[in-house]
Enzyme design. Structure first.
Site, PDB file in Angstrom:
ATOM      1  N   GLY A  47       0.832  -1.198   0.000  1.00  0.00           N
ATOM      2  CA  GLY A  47       0.000   0.000   0.000  1.00  0.00           C
ATOM      3  C   GLY A  47       0.864   1.245   0.000  1.00  0.00           C
ATOM      4  O   GLY A  47       2.004   1.212   0.486  1.00  0.00           O
ATOM      5  N   GLN A  52       2.824   9.846   1.321  1.00  0.00           N
ATOM      6  CA  GLN A  52       4.133   9.188   1.229  1.00  0.00           C
ATOM      7  C   GLN A  52       4.905   9.547  -0.030  1.00  0.00           C
ATOM      8  O   GLN A  52       6.076   9.200  -0.165  1.00  0.00           O
ATOM      9  CB  GLN A  52       3.964   7.669   1.284  1.00  0.00           C
ATOM     10  CG  GLN A  52       3.553   7.170   2.643  1.00  0.00           C
ATOM     11  CD  GLN A  52       3.427   5.661   2.625  1.00  0.00           C
ATOM     12  OE1 GLN A  52       2.429   5.132   2.174  1.00  0.00           O
ATOM     13  NE2 GLN A  52       4.466   4.970   3.080  1.00  0.00           N
ATOM     14  N   LEU A  96       6.779   1.780   3.954  1.00  0.00           N
ATOM     15  CA  LEU A  96       7.801   2.161   2.977  1.00  0.00           C
ATOM     16  C   LEU A  96       8.508   3.464   3.364  1.00  0.00           C
ATOM     17  O   LEU A  96       9.615   3.715   2.914  1.00  0.00           O
ATOM     18  CB  LEU A  96       7.182   2.281   1.581  1.00  0.00           C
ATOM     19  CG  LEU A  96       6.594   0.975   1.015  1.00  0.00           C
ATOM     20  CD1 LEU A  96       5.937   1.225  -0.333  1.00  0.00           C
ATOM     21  CD2 LEU A  96       7.650  -0.113   0.919  1.00  0.00           C
ATOM     22  N   HIS A 137      -3.966   1.337   7.856  1.00  0.00           N
ATOM     23  CA  HIS A 137      -2.610   1.897   7.824  1.00  0.00           C
ATOM     24  C   HIS A 137      -2.537   3.069   6.828  1.00  0.00           C
ATOM     25  O   HIS A 137      -2.017   4.138   7.146  1.00  0.00           O
ATOM     26  CB  HIS A 137      -1.624   0.783   7.448  1.00  0.00           C
ATOM     27  CG  HIS A 137      -0.194   1.219   7.331  1.00  0.00           C
ATOM     28  ND1 HIS A 137       0.799   0.789   8.189  1.00  0.00           N
ATOM     29  CD2 HIS A 137       0.418   2.041   6.432  1.00  0.00           C
ATOM     30  CE1 HIS A 137       1.954   1.351   7.827  1.00  0.00           C
ATOM     31  NE2 HIS A 137       1.748   2.111   6.760  1.00  0.00           N
ATOM     32  N   GLU A 138      -3.088   2.859   5.630  1.00  0.00           N
ATOM     33  CA  GLU A 138      -3.001   3.892   4.586  1.00  0.00           C
ATOM     34  C   GLU A 138      -3.887   5.095   4.900  1.00  0.00           C
ATOM     35  O   GLU A 138      -3.493   6.235   4.646  1.00  0.00           O
ATOM     36  CB  GLU A 138      -3.347   3.316   3.209  1.00  0.00           C
ATOM     37  CG  GLU A 138      -2.459   2.165   2.746  1.00  0.00           C
ATOM     38  CD  GLU A 138      -0.967   2.439   2.850  1.00  0.00           C
ATOM     39  OE1 GLU A 138      -0.553   3.608   2.715  1.00  0.00           O
ATOM     40  OE2 GLU A 138      -0.212   1.481   3.088  1.00  0.00           O
ATOM     41  N   HIS A 141      -2.206   7.467   7.176  1.00  0.00           N
ATOM     42  CA  HIS A 141      -1.247   8.352   6.495  1.00  0.00           C
ATOM     43  C   HIS A 141      -1.911   9.645   6.048  1.00  0.00           C
ATOM     44  O   HIS A 141      -1.323  10.718   6.129  1.00  0.00           O
ATOM     45  CB  HIS A 141      -0.669   7.659   5.250  1.00  0.00           C
ATOM     46  CG  HIS A 141       0.528   6.786   5.538  1.00  0.00           C
ATOM     47  ND1 HIS A 141       1.668   7.276   6.133  1.00  0.00           N
ATOM     48  CD2 HIS A 141       0.768   5.485   5.268  1.00  0.00           C
ATOM     49  CE1 HIS A 141       2.558   6.292   6.238  1.00  0.00           C
ATOM     50  NE2 HIS A 141       2.040   5.191   5.722  1.00  0.00           N
TER      51      HIS A 141
HETATM   52 ZN   LIG Z   1       2.952   3.388   5.627  1.00  0.00          ZN
END
Ligand SMILES: [Zn+2]
Length: 198
Positions: A47, A52, A96, A137-138, A141
């Site tokens: 993802g 990011q 990442l 999780h995404e 962000h």
């Molecule tokens: Zn992440």
């Protein structure tokens, strides 16, 4: 604006940005989404969120299998909203933007998602398993929240040196001019936001 994007690493300020809902989808944004999938696969991720790649947009790309051949598992979601969390499960997560760092995070086991695809179709899912975790999780962000914020105090202590290493590396890159200064990043984020969020 150049459409070249790259994954930013902790402590890049874009990772702390509260992204705004997208109002406009154009050819460049579609190209950016394609590049995000490419970056995600190259770095063995499952993802990747707008923040990011230093974009202030509520946009995520995911493939819970991580397998570029599994096109049926590829989703590009705009303005995702999560609701009705049920149950909890603790599992190790990585990110990442935090290479080589893993920490356990408690997440809801199942979650409801409302979002739009980049083609403009509305989706409503009841997600569980890996998909539910990746979505949580995404979506974090997009609110400037990162997984290490959600781990236990003990784990935070355990990974403190690793985080410090990333901070040192970041400052070095900044000093070398490989990363813009914080004011420049803030200006760029504001310009991008004006382009597609208002
Ligand atoms: Zn992440």
């Amino acid at each position: 604006m150049s459409s070249e994007i790259a994954i930013v690493k902790y402590p890049h300020p874009a990772l702390r940005y509260q992204s705004k809902p997208l109002k406009r989808v154009d050819a460049e944004l579609r190209e950016i989404a394609a590049q995000m999938f490419q970056l995600m696969y190259e770095t063995k991720g499952i993802g990747l969120a707008g923040n990011q790649v230093a974009l202030p947009y509520r946009l995520i790309v995911i493939n819970p299998t991580g397998d570029p051949e599994r096109k049926d598992q590829e989703f590009c979601l705009l303005n995702p909203v999560l609701s009705r969390p049920k149950g909890t499960e603790e599992l190790d997560e990585g990110c990442l933007s935090f290479p080589e760092i893993w920490a356990p995070v408690k997440r809801a086991k199942t979650i409801r998602l409302n979002a739009y695809t980049i083609q403009g179709e509305e989706v409503n899912w009841e997600a569980d398993g890996m998909l539910a975790r990746v979505l949580q999780h995404e979506c974090d962000h997009l609110d400037g929240v990162v997984f290490v914020d959600r781990t236990t105090e003990t784990e935070k202590l355990r990974i403190r040196d690793d985080l410090e290493e990333l901070e040192i590396e970041y400052r070095q890159n900044e000093a070398l001019g490989r990363i813009p200064h914080p004011e420049r990043i803030a200006t760029q984020l504001a310009e991008l936001e004006k382009l597609r969020c208002v």
